[in-house]
Design a protein around this motif. Structure first.
Motif, short mmCIF file in Angstrom:
data_model
loop_
_atom_site.label_atom_id
_atom_site.label_comp_id
_atom_site.label_asym_id
_atom_site.label_seq_id
_atom_site.Cartn_x
_atom_site.Cartn_y
_atom_site.Cartn_z
N THR A 112 0.83 -1.21 0.00
CA THR A 112 0.00 0.00 0.00
C THR A 112 0.86 1.26 0.00
OG1 THR A 112 -0.19 -0.14 2.42
CG2 THR A 112 -1.99 -1.08 1.11
N GLN A 115 1.63 1.84 -3.57
CA GLN A 115 0.43 2.27 -4.29
C GLN A 115 -0.02 3.66 -3.87
OE1 GLN A 115 -0.81 0.48 -6.88
NE2 GLN A 115 0.97 -0.83 -6.47
N TYR A 116 0.00 3.96 -2.58
CA TYR A 116 -0.36 5.30 -2.11
C TYR A 116 0.63 6.33 -2.66
CZ TYR A 116 -3.74 3.52 1.32
OH TYR A 116 -4.82 2.93 1.93
N TRP A 119 -0.19 7.03 -6.19
CA TRP A 119 -1.44 7.79 -6.27
C TRP A 119 -1.21 9.26 -5.93
CZ3 TRP A 119 -4.47 10.51 -2.73
CH2 TRP A 119 -5.75 10.84 -3.18
N ASN A 122 0.65 11.03 -8.80
CA ASN A 122 -0.18 11.26 -9.99
C ASN A 122 -1.30 12.27 -9.75
OD1 ASN A 122 1.32 9.48 -11.54
ND2 ASN A 122 0.01 7.73 -11.09
N ASN A 123 -1.76 12.40 -8.50
CA ASN A 123 -2.89 13.28 -8.23
C ASN A 123 -2.51 14.59 -7.57
OD1 ASN A 123 -5.60 11.65 -8.81
ND2 ASN A 123 -4.11 10.21 -7.96
N SER A 338 5.74 10.59 -11.39
CA SER A 338 4.42 11.17 -11.51
C SER A 338 4.12 11.47 -12.97
CB SER A 338 4.32 12.46 -10.69
OG SER A 338 5.22 13.42 -11.18
#
Length: 345
Positions: A112, A115-116, A119, A122-123, A338
């Motif tokens: 995680t 994955q976090y 995320w 990218n965000n 990113s």
């Protein structure tokens, strides 16, 4: 099907026909999703690191929870006492629950985290791609892993808290400890606790755990990645470098959050202590900190810290190093950048 895919498939088929085990292993590993590889790498790293320091973990819990006969002992004397009364296997009491917990915990924690981190990159590109992202991703990943595996940590603590002398040679100072309810194993602990208090009882002490793990997990990843970023590229894959960075990361991260770990342990074993049996001593984390400092002295908030230093250095160092090595063995691709970084914006 593209020509490159056809070529790869042909090579793998040929490997199976020829009986090449290497080709079979590579094909199985290569076709696993990245997140599955991260789960495997994290779980293996956690189990290896936890078992390596199990004797120190057992003694730390005995000191934290003020088990009868251990309150005034140091690390060395506590180790000798466990060996005398329970034999060598006593050092690993509760380690089954610990490993059973740490495999999914570490697997979820590392996976995680990756994955976090991706995320966030990218965000929220404005945060950049440095150690701040590692801090945020590590914190949330630690919380996620704790919530998913906490009942196993509770079982591990209750099992480790019990001191049993199979030969019947009990010292006077330890007799009251044997009036505690005895558990036969992980399943017995979970079923008994659930019968007595339901799901809420299985998560007794999760408050200070989350309060401690969020900054600790974040700091651990932050410090580890920050230290690695200052290491010359030619030394990036050095085992000694990884062990050193991991050791410092665990040492610094644990120092800031240790009192919360003491509160958590005492909340987990309250029902096993005759003096408070049936009572709820700590309603929340802050009350636990205040009560321990007032009734047991502020030093109790750091009980077992010395052994935790001895334990946390090899534990975190081995964990991070094993994870990095497993990532290489499982052919996990390098971290993605990113979207803004990859497009040059």
């Amino acid at each position: 099907m593209s020509s490159s895919q056809g070529s790869t498939l042909s090579t793998n088929v040929a490997g199976f026909v020829d009986g090449s085990s290497a080709c079979r292993e590579v094909s199985c590993i290569d076709y696993l999703p990245v997140y599955v590889k991260e789960l495997i790498a994290g779980g293996a790293a956690g189990a290896f690191a936890k078992t390596a320091v199990a004797p120190l973990e057992r003694v730390k819990i005995l000191l934290q929870t003020r088990t009868e006969g251990f309150q005034s002992l140091g690390v060395y004397q506590s180790l000798k006492k466990v060996l005398k009364h329970e034999g060598f296997l006593g050092f690993y009491k509760g380690n089954g629950a610990s490993v059973l917990r740490i495999v999914p915990y570490a697997a979820l924690h590392f996976m995680t985290y990756e994955q976090y981190r991706l995320w966030i990159l990218n965000n929220y590109p404005a945060l950049g791609s440095g150690s701040v992202v590692d801090l945020l991703a590590g914190s949330v990943a630690g919380g996620t892993a704790v919530l998913c595996t906490y009942p196993l940590d509770l079982a591990r603590t209750k099992l480790a808290y019990q001191v049993v002398d199979p030969r019947g040679n009990l010292s006077c100072g330890m007799k009251s400890a044997f009036r505690q309810p005895m558990y036969d194993g992980i399943k017995d602990v979970l079923m008994t606790v659930y019968r007595e208090g339901g799901v809420r009882a299985l998560y007794r002490g999760v408050g200070p755990t989350l309060t401690g793990i969020l900054p600790y997990a974040g700091l651990k990843f932050y410090i580890y990645e920050e230290l690695k970023s200052h290491v010359p590229e030619e030394h990036q894959k050095s085992i000694v470098m990884r062990l050193s960075c991991g050791a410092l990361a665990g040492l610094l991260g644990q120092t800031f959050t240790y009192p919360l770990d003491v509160v958590r342990r005492q909340m987990q074993v309250e029902s096993l202590q005759p003096s408070v049996q049936g009572d709820t001593r700590y309603r929340n984390t802050l009350e636990g900190l205040n009560t321990i400092a007032r009734n047991q002295g502020w030093r109790q908030l750091f009980a077992g810290l010395s052994i935790n230093y001895i334990k946390i250095v090899p534990s975190v160092a081995i964990g991070f190093t094993a994870y990095d090595i497993m990532k290489g063995w499982l052919n996990i691709p390098p971290r993605q950048k990113s979207k803004s970084a990859s497009t040059g914006t």
